[in-house]
Design a protein around this motif. Sequence first.
Motif, mmCIF file in Angstrom:
data_model
loop_
_atom_site.group_PDB
_atom_site.id
_atom_site.type_symbol
_atom_site.label_atom_id
_atom_site.label_comp_id
_atom_site.label_asym_id
_atom_site.label_seq_id
_atom_site.Cartn_x
_atom_site.Cartn_y
_atom_site.Cartn_z
ATOM 1 N N SER A 29 7.886 2.908 -19.174
ATOM 2 C CA SER A 29 7.518 1.504 -19.347
ATOM 3 C C SER A 29 6.342 1.073 -18.465
ATOM 4 C CB SER A 29 8.716 0.603 -19.070
ATOM 5 O OG SER A 29 9.192 0.814 -17.751
ATOM 6 N N VAL A 30 6.017 1.866 -17.435
ATOM 7 C CA VAL A 30 4.934 1.466 -16.526
ATOM 8 C C VAL A 30 3.781 2.467 -16.508
ATOM 9 C CG1 VAL A 30 6.628 0.287 -15.088
ATOM 10 C CG2 VAL A 30 5.833 2.567 -14.427
ATOM 11 N N LYS A 31 3.904 3.559 -17.237
ATOM 12 C CA LYS A 31 2.836 4.565 -17.252
ATOM 13 C C LYS A 31 1.527 3.941 -17.718
ATOM 14 C CE LYS A 31 5.474 8.829 -17.886
ATOM 15 N NZ LYS A 31 5.858 9.899 -18.844
ATOM 16 N N GLY A 32 0.462 4.252 -16.981
ATOM 17 C CA GLY A 32 -0.847 3.717 -17.321
ATOM 18 C C GLY A 32 -1.116 2.339 -16.736
ATOM 19 N N ARG A 33 -0.097 1.688 -16.189
ATOM 20 C CA ARG A 33 -0.282 0.359 -15.600
ATOM 21 C C ARG A 33 -0.010 0.345 -14.099
ATOM 22 N NH1 ARG A 33 3.011 -3.705 -16.957
ATOM 23 N NH2 ARG A 33 4.788 -2.351 -17.456
ATOM 24 N N PHE A 34 0.939 1.159 -13.660
ATOM 25 C CA PHE A 34 1.318 1.195 -12.249
ATOM 26 C C PHE A 34 0.847 2.503 -11.622
ATOM 27 C CE2 PHE A 34 5.354 -1.700 -12.408
ATOM 28 C CZ PHE A 34 4.611 -2.684 -13.039
ATOM 29 N N THR A 35 0.505 2.440 -10.339
ATOM 30 C CA THR A 35 0.099 3.630 -9.598
ATOM 31 C C THR A 35 0.777 3.640 -8.240
ATOM 32 O OG1 THR A 35 -2.082 3.588 -10.656
ATOM 33 C CG2 THR A 35 -1.839 4.947 -8.680
ATOM 34 N N ILE A 36 1.473 4.727 -7.940
ATOM 35 C CA ILE A 36 2.101 4.894 -6.640
ATOM 36 C C ILE A 36 1.214 5.786 -5.786
ATOM 37 C CG2 ILE A 36 3.502 6.877 -7.375
ATOM 38 C CD1 ILE A 36 5.731 5.799 -5.514
ATOM 39 N N SER A 37 1.122 5.442 -4.514
ATOM 40 C CA SER A 37 0.345 6.253 -3.583
ATOM 41 C C SER A 37 0.975 6.132 -2.194
ATOM 42 C CB SER A 37 -1.115 5.800 -3.542
ATOM 43 O OG SER A 37 -1.210 4.453 -3.105
ATOM 44 N N ARG A 38 0.561 7.024 -1.314
ATOM 45 C CA ARG A 38 1.114 6.998 0.034
ATOM 46 C C ARG A 38 0.022 7.301 1.048
ATOM 47 N NH1 ARG A 38 5.784 11.187 -0.057
ATOM 48 N NH2 ARG A 38 5.954 10.697 2.174
ATOM 49 N N ASP A 39 0.203 6.785 2.248
ATOM 50 C CA ASP A 39 -0.682 7.073 3.374
ATOM 51 C C ASP A 39 0.220 7.564 4.507
ATOM 52 O OD1 ASP A 39 -2.319 7.064 5.602
ATOM 53 O OD2 ASP A 39 -3.438 5.308 4.965
ATOM 54 N N ASN A 40 0.295 8.856 4.658
ATOM 55 C CA ASN A 40 1.213 9.421 5.652
ATOM 56 C C ASN A 40 0.803 9.058 7.079
ATOM 57 O OD1 ASN A 40 2.830 10.598 3.689
ATOM 58 N ND2 ASN A 40 1.705 12.537 3.735
ATOM 59 N N ALA A 41 -0.470 8.833 7.303
ATOM 60 C CA ALA A 41 -0.928 8.474 8.650
ATOM 61 C C ALA A 41 -0.436 7.091 9.053
ATOM 62 C CB ALA A 41 -2.449 8.532 8.724
ATOM 63 N N LYS A 42 -0.203 6.241 8.057
ATOM 64 C CA LYS A 42 0.256 4.873 8.329
ATOM 65 C C LYS A 42 1.734 4.683 8.016
ATOM 66 C CE LYS A 42 -4.230 2.691 7.430
ATOM 67 N NZ LYS A 42 -4.963 1.681 6.618
ATOM 68 N N ASN A 43 2.405 5.722 7.578
ATOM 69 C CA ASN A 43 3.824 5.627 7.188
ATOM 70 C C ASN A 43 4.033 4.582 6.092
ATOM 71 O OD1 ASN A 43 4.322 7.509 9.143
ATOM 72 N ND2 ASN A 43 5.816 6.301 10.279
ATOM 73 N N MET A 44 3.151 4.589 5.115
ATOM 74 C CA MET A 44 3.219 3.560 4.081
ATOM 75 C C MET A 44 3.165 4.166 2.690
ATOM 76 S SD MET A 44 0.954 0.431 5.624
ATOM 77 C CE MET A 44 1.618 -0.733 4.441
ATOM 78 N N VAL A 45 3.822 3.488 1.767
ATOM 79 C CA VAL A 45 3.739 3.809 0.356
ATOM 80 C C VAL A 45 3.399 2.523 -0.391
ATOM 81 C CG1 VAL A 45 6.218 3.480 -0.032
ATOM 82 C CG2 VAL A 45 4.888 4.923 -1.597
#
Length: 116
Positions: free
Chosen positions: A61-77
């Motif tokens: 339902s969210v493919k092509g609209r939502f993007t998940i990413s992470r920044d391990n240096a900042k402990n954030m997703v």
Amino acid sequence: QLVEAGGGLVQTGESLRLSCTASTSTFSIFTMSWYRQAPGKERELVAQIISTVDKTNYADSVKGRFTISRDNAKNMVYLQMDGLKPEDTAVYYCNARLPSSSLEWWGQGTQVTVSS
């Protein structure tokens, strides 16, 4: 501890970016996910990013609209949500899971409301 931020009220077609900050020194090993729960519905997996290889999975339902990413240096997703629809309205939860185990942690949730 997981703390989400970035929810709010937007109109159809607009964008929001959710963030989740983790209080751990081993953030990079966790599989990080975003779930959501709409009123009267079960909690569902929205997007997932697997540790080390950054492999991502999305609900259809969210493919092509939502993007998940992470920044391990900042402990954030992050969850970048574009082209929002009223059916995306829900409380969004950040989840951290230790790979190959049942250990997981949840954030408190952040409300996303999309008006038509």
